[in-house]
Design a protein around this motif. Structure first.
Motif: not given
Length: 64
Positions: A1-5, A7-9, A11, A33, A36
């Motif tokens: 979940m951390y790495h996805d957050a 990446f999304a930030k 992006r 972000y 999360v």
């Protein structure tokens, strides 16, 4: 979940820099972000995810 957050930030920041997202949209993305990261900080196992919790702690400390 951390790495996805993370990446999304990143992006969202790229989309803002290219004019696709408004400043308000970027602020919403950064707010999500941080939410999360707060959840990760509260729920992650200290032993299994020590490296991530150090990074999360640094980001949250800089913000609050």
């Amino acid at each position: 979940m951390y790495h996805d957050a993370v990446f999304a930030k990143e992006r969202a920041r790229d989309l803002y820099n290219s004019g696709v997202l408004s400043l308000r949209d970027l602020a919403r993305a950064e707010h999500l972000y941080l939410k999360v990261l707060e959840a990760v900080s509260q729920t992650a196992s200290r032993q299994a995810h020590a490296d991530i919790l150090v990074e999360v702690g640094q980001v949250l400390t800089d913000r609050y």
